[in-house]
Design a protein around this motif. Structure first.
Motif, mmCIF file in Angstrom:
data_model
loop_
_atom_site.group_PDB
_atom_site.id
_atom_site.type_symbol
_atom_site.label_atom_id
_atom_site.label_comp_id
_atom_site.label_asym_id
_atom_site.label_seq_id
_atom_site.Cartn_x
_atom_site.Cartn_y
_atom_site.Cartn_z
ATOM 1 N N MET A 1 13.758 4.078 -63.512
ATOM 2 C CA MET A 1 13.505 5.361 -62.889
ATOM 3 C C MET A 1 13.505 5.149 -61.376
ATOM 4 O O MET A 1 13.057 4.127 -60.880
ATOM 5 C CB MET A 1 12.155 5.901 -63.360
ATOM 6 N N LYS A 2 13.978 6.148 -60.683
ATOM 7 C CA LYS A 2 14.031 6.084 -59.225
ATOM 8 C C LYS A 2 13.392 7.331 -58.628
ATOM 9 O O LYS A 2 13.605 8.444 -59.111
ATOM 10 C CB LYS A 2 15.483 5.974 -58.768
ATOM 11 N N ILE A 3 12.611 7.157 -57.588
ATOM 12 C CA ILE A 3 11.997 8.279 -56.877
ATOM 13 C C ILE A 3 13.018 8.812 -55.877
ATOM 14 O O ILE A 3 13.602 8.045 -55.105
ATOM 15 C CB ILE A 3 10.711 7.837 -56.156
ATOM 16 N N VAL A 4 13.221 10.139 -55.879
ATOM 17 C CA VAL A 4 14.209 10.738 -54.985
ATOM 18 C C VAL A 4 13.606 11.714 -53.970
ATOM 19 O O VAL A 4 14.240 12.021 -52.963
ATOM 20 C CB VAL A 4 15.338 11.432 -55.771
ATOM 21 N N LYS A 5 12.388 12.217 -54.237
ATOM 22 C CA LYS A 5 11.714 13.127 -53.308
ATOM 23 C C LYS A 5 10.219 12.866 -53.374
ATOM 24 O O LYS A 5 9.708 12.334 -54.349
ATOM 25 C CB LYS A 5 11.974 14.597 -53.656
ATOM 26 N N ILE A 6 9.523 13.279 -52.315
ATOM 27 C CA ILE A 6 8.072 13.086 -52.248
ATOM 28 C C ILE A 6 7.387 14.364 -51.785
ATOM 29 O O ILE A 6 8.015 15.235 -51.178
ATOM 30 C CB ILE A 6 7.702 11.939 -51.282
ATOM 31 N N ARG A 7 6.098 14.449 -52.079
ATOM 32 C CA ARG A 7 5.253 15.529 -51.555
ATOM 33 C C ARG A 7 4.070 14.867 -50.867
ATOM 34 O O ARG A 7 3.484 13.929 -51.403
ATOM 35 C CB ARG A 7 4.762 16.439 -52.670
ATOM 36 N N LYS A 8 3.741 15.350 -49.674
ATOM 37 C CA LYS A 8 2.632 14.783 -48.898
ATOM 38 C C LYS A 8 1.541 15.823 -48.693
ATOM 39 O O LYS A 8 1.811 17.024 -48.672
ATOM 40 C CB LYS A 8 3.120 14.324 -47.521
ATOM 41 N N ASN A 9 0.320 15.334 -48.480
ATOM 42 C CA ASN A 9 -0.777 16.231 -48.118
ATOM 43 C C ASN A 9 -0.815 16.374 -46.599
ATOM 44 O O ASN A 9 0.035 15.823 -45.886
ATOM 45 C CB ASN A 9 -2.119 15.737 -48.688
ATOM 46 N N ASN A 10 -1.797 17.086 -46.084
ATOM 47 C CA ASN A 10 -1.893 17.319 -44.634
ATOM 48 C C ASN A 10 -2.139 16.050 -43.832
ATOM 49 O O ASN A 10 -1.878 16.016 -42.629
ATOM 50 C CB ASN A 10 -2.993 18.342 -44.338
#
Length: 72
Positions: free
Chosen positions: A1-10
């Motif tokens: 599996m490969k990570i392609v996008k991320i979500r960040k907090n403030n």
């Protein structure tokens, strides 16, 4: 599996990742999968608060490093 996008907090910390199939995973699940060797190009480290997080491997191409991935 490969990570392609991320979500960040403030604070700029990664909270969720998206794999190439479009599945969104919370960081805790992604860390568990990385520990099991199911996510490529990442290692598990601890952040400044002692929480396990993902980090790019040294061998990761520049564009594949977590901090350079697009956000969703």
């Amino acid at each position: 599996m490969k990570i392609v996008k991320i979500r960040k907090n403030n604070d700029g910390d990664i909270t969720n990742v998206m794999n190439e199939q479009g599945e969104v995973l919370p960081l805790t699940k992604a860390v568990a999968l990385a520990k099991a060797g199911e996510i490529c190009c990442v290692t598990v480290t601890k952040n400044r608060n002692g929480v396990e997080v993902l980090d790019s491997t040294f061998r990761s191409a520049r564009e594949d490093r977590l901090e350079n991935l697009p956000e969703f």
